[in-house]
Design a protein around this motif. Structure first.
Motif, PDB file in Angstrom:
ATOM      1  N   GLY A   1      -7.796 -31.460  -6.517  1.00 20.16           N
ATOM      2  CA  GLY A   1      -6.901 -30.788  -7.273  1.00 20.16           C
ATOM      3  C   GLY A   1      -6.876 -29.120  -6.593  1.00 20.16           C
ATOM      4  N   LEU A   2      -7.783 -28.543  -6.321  1.00 21.97           N
ATOM      5  CA  LEU A   2      -7.837 -27.339  -5.587  1.00 21.97           C
ATOM      6  C   LEU A   2      -6.672 -27.431  -4.457  1.00 21.97           C
ATOM      7  N   MET A   3      -6.747 -28.515  -3.816  1.00 18.72           N
ATOM      8  CA  MET A   3      -6.049 -28.579  -2.590  1.00 18.72           C
ATOM      9  C   MET A   3      -4.472 -28.367  -2.823  1.00 18.72           C
ATOM     10  N   VAL A   4      -4.033 -28.902  -3.938  1.00 18.27           N
ATOM     11  CA  VAL A   4      -2.664 -28.829  -4.450  1.00 18.27           C
ATOM     12  C   VAL A   4      -2.005 -27.584  -4.283  1.00 18.27           C
ATOM     13  N   ASP A   5      -2.824 -26.695  -5.106  1.00 20.43           N
ATOM     14  CA  ASP A   5      -2.308 -25.244  -5.343  1.00 20.43           C
ATOM     15  C   ASP A   5      -2.848 -24.185  -4.228  1.00 20.43           C
ATOM     16  N   LEU A   6      -3.698 -24.635  -3.536  1.00 21.18           N
ATOM     17  CA  LEU A   6      -4.302 -23.692  -2.364  1.00 21.18           C
ATOM     18  C   LEU A   6      -3.936 -23.955  -0.942  1.00 21.18           C
ATOM     19  N   ALA A   7      -3.440 -25.212  -0.644  1.00 26.41           N
ATOM     20  CA  ALA A   7      -3.220 -25.828   0.615  1.00 26.41           C
ATOM     21  C   ALA A   7      -2.149 -24.958   1.170  1.00 26.41           C
ATOM     22  N   ASP A   8      -1.312 -24.039   0.900  1.00 26.98           N
ATOM     23  CA  ASP A   8      -0.462 -23.279   1.329  1.00 26.98           C
ATOM     24  C   ASP A   8      -1.029 -22.086   2.062  1.00 26.98           C
ATOM     25  N   SER A   9      -2.088 -21.751   1.315  1.00 22.15           N
ATOM     26  CA  SER A   9      -2.808 -20.427   1.776  1.00 22.15           C
ATOM     27  C   SER A   9      -4.306 -20.412   2.351  1.00 22.15           C
ATOM     28  N   TYR A  10      -4.811 -21.848   2.234  1.00 25.14           N
ATOM     29  CA  TYR A  10      -6.300 -22.101   2.778  1.00 25.14           C
ATOM     30  C   TYR A  10      -6.187 -23.234   3.669  1.00 25.14           C
ATOM     31  N   GLU A  11      -7.008 -23.473   4.622  1.00 31.68           N
ATOM     32  CA  GLU A  11      -7.495 -24.786   5.068  1.00 31.68           C
ATOM     33  C   GLU A  11      -8.829 -25.298   4.479  1.00 31.68           C
ATOM     34  N   ILE A  12      -8.547 -26.182   3.871  1.00 32.31           N
ATOM     35  CA  ILE A  12     -10.132 -26.607   3.006  1.00 32.31           C
ATOM     36  C   ILE A  12     -10.739 -27.689   3.781  1.00 32.31           C
TER      37      ILE A  12
END
Length: 619
Positions: free
Chosen positions: A511-522
């Motif tokens: 779920g974090l990936m959905v909103d943070l993928a543009d800012s972070y490589e997870i």
């Protein structure tokens, strides 16, 4: 259709416009017009009929159609008794069955004009073959019942419709009185022993009437089986289906040939144990590799017809990626047709199903499965040892069964296939898999985001707290969501109290990936320093801190409180030197944040310290 703004890099001179929340990219040179420009050779393009699956209607109305009649020749010349072809949904299986019916059926004799101008009509042998066989055409596509009883009734209704369509057989003395009585007994409420013999006996009646054995077509054979698995009556339906298939395809002397289509290859032990005359064609098979879906050349010609050739690169990014046998670059036909009609990119194919079975398996999967799925979402590939046949009653226990299901359903593409230990007793098929294309990736992003939206409307509060270093807000959210989500989201079939929190988190990180993928490589579960960290967020732009996360379940024998457990997690980040990979990338220690997550049952505590405070050991 759900919509989201996406930058896909249109050619110069074009822009992305639309109302807020729109997930579509309109080609601006159309200026919103619904009228297409002239296609190839200056002719107006054919009308697109969305959802049309009747071959006759498409040809009579001169609708858009990609010629797939080569399949008739290839199938006929292979001379297999019973053929099972598995392809993803909306890949032309039903239209192919309609094409076969119109080509072979005696009811369509002297309808050769339907095939004029197509590949199959070039050979006199096949022109003479058209309309010369009795054909039984059935589809289980709409058998989606919640119980075993209603499923059997629904199949019974389809069989009753078959008998009603051929009531002319009751005229005269072709049938004996006993046979006529049997004929009239066919109904949706007939006994199962009667139903399982219905196609067999209809084959006998038609063969005698026409003086020729029958061709049997069964479309979407596995739809009721998927419903049975989800709703808990798999074993009963498998037994019923096994009897029906045995009578229809194995012990049927009136059968000329048969084709079954479906999404999955159900295991032979489940429903095909008696069918030793079955030819199975799956994703890796060479047969009929380019007969379902559009090839790159067919897609390019289609775009040319509608004046859209300039969009080929973006069409490839969105809808290419399928591989059958050795044929690569197969395009999703449903999405291509919808794109030609609407002239905008969007999630067409992935929005035609509830995806409930796929979602169920991912939600209830173990930690390792979620880590693998994170890798797929990052654009990486997986090497998987699996069997393409689906053993439904093992889906929850066998992780490889999920990969088989995802490959068969079209959500994963086959990048490579090989046999390890070929020629030995320990040979194993090895598949290299990746997400199929951009449309599939966006579908999974939406699915994951919706999982969290169903349990809390303030999901972004956690993201905001994370980015603003507000551990109080993060703790409040995590404890609230843990109570509502642990029992709903990710406990698996036989969860243990020890692994449940970590299972939850590795679902949550999706779920974090959905909103943070543009800012972070997870990344998660990667080696760094002297161990494997749980999760690291690498910043993609200046001004953002890197974030290290470690998760621990409280051990009452070692830690007196959740606070001690959280401190142990932070200490592990230091001792194992998890930030080493970050520092090698040039991130200063003071720009690295460390978060320790402590779990005990449904209680969560998050504590944070700057990584530099943990005395980073400089080299």
């Amino acid at each position: 259709m759900h919509r989201v703004k996406i930058n896909i890099g249109l050619p110069a001179g074009r822009s992305v416009k639309g109302p807020p929340g729109q997930r579509s990219i309109r080609n601006c040179d159309w200026k919103g017009s619904r009228e297409a420009p002239a296609g190839k050779d200056g002719a107006m393009p054919r009308t697109i009929g969305i959802g049309k699956q009747d071959f006759e209607k498409i040809r009579v109305n001169n609708n858009f159609y990609v010629d797939k009649t080569r399949f008739i020749k290839e199938w006929w010349e292979r001379d297999d008794d019973v053929t099972l072809i598995t392809r993803a949904r909306r890949f032309g299986k039903t239209l192919t069955m309609s094409m076969l019916e119109k080509f072979f059926s005696r009811k369509c004799a002297r309808r050769g004009e339907l095939f004029q101008g197509l590949f199959i009509w070039n050979e006199e042998k096949y022109r003479k073959l058209q309309g010369t066989y009795p054909v039984i055409n059935l589809s289980f596509a709409n058998v989606k019942e919640k119980t075993y009883q209603t499923t059997v009734q629904r199949i019974g209704q389809l069989l009753a419709d078959l008998y009603n369509e051929n009531r002319f057989l009751l005229e005269g003395d072709l049938l004996s009185e006993e046979e006529k009585a049997y004929y009239r007994s066919i109904s949706m409420n007939m006994p199962e022993v009667t139903a399982t013999m219905a196609v067999h006996r209809m084959s006998s009646f038609l063969a005698r009437y026409y003086g020729k054995n029958v061709i049997i077509l069964l479309d979407e054979y596995d739809t009721p089986m998927q419903e049975a698995f989800v709703d808990g009556y798999w074993n009963e339906l498998a037994a019923y289906t096994r009897s029906l298939f045995n009578a229809t395809f194995k012990t049927n002397p009136y059968l000329e040939r048969a084709i079954m289509t479906g999404i999955t290859r159900v295991s032979r032990e489940s429903v095909f144990s008696d069918l030793n005359n079955l030819k199975v064609v799956t994703t890796t098979s060479e047969e009929y590799a380019d007969c379902f879906g559009f090839t790159k050349e067919e897609t390019a010609e289609s775009l040319k017809e509608y004046g859209l050739s300039a969009q080929m690169e973006q069409v490839e990014r969105w809808y290419d990626g399928f591989t059958f046998g050795r044929v690569r670059n197969i395009y999703n036909p449903w999405s291509i047709v919808n794109y030609l009609d609407r002239r905008e990119f969007g999630l067409y194919w992935t929005n035609t199903s509830s995806n409930s079975l796929i979602a169920k398996q991912i939600q209830e999967g173990n930690r390792e499965l979620k880590i693998d799925f994170e890798r797929l979402m990052r654009g990486e590939s997986l090497e998987v040892r699996m069997d393409e046949q689906i053993v439904y009653d093992r889906l929850l226990e066998d992780e490889t069964a999920l990969w088989s299901l995802l490959l068969a359903s079209g959500y994963l593409k086959l990048e490579d296939y090989r046999i390890e230990g070929e020629g030995t007793d320990n040979w194993t098929p090895v598949y290299t898999l990746a997400l199929t294309n951009l449309e599939v990736k966006l579908m999974f992003r939406t699915m994951i985001h919706n999982w969290f939206g169903t349990v809390s409307s303030d999901y972004n509060d956690f993201i905001r707290g994370l980015l603003q270093k507000d551990t109080d807000a993060m703790n409040e959210y995590m404890n609230r969501i843990a109570v509502s989500v642990f029992s709903f989201f990710d406990t698996g079939k036989n969860p243990s109290k020890k692994t449940e929190p970590e299972r939850f988190y590795h679902g949550f990180v999706l779920g974090l990936m959905v909103d943070l993928a543009d800012s972070y490589e997870i990344n998660s579960n990667r080696e760094s320093g002297f161990g494997r960290y749980d999760v690291v967020l690498f910043p993609k732009r200046a001004g953002l801190d890197a974030i290290l996360m470690e998760f621990k379940v409280r051990n009452p024998k070692k830690e007196k409180s959740l606070e001690e457990t959280a401190q142990e997690a932070l200490a592990q980040i230091k001792e194992k030197r998890y930030a080493e990979e970050l520092v090698k990338r040039g991130i200063a220690p003071e720009c690295i944040r460390s978060l320790g997550f402590a779990f005990e049952g449904k209680r969560v505590l998050i504590e944070e310290q700057p990584y530099s405070f943990l005395h980073f050991p400089h080299e």
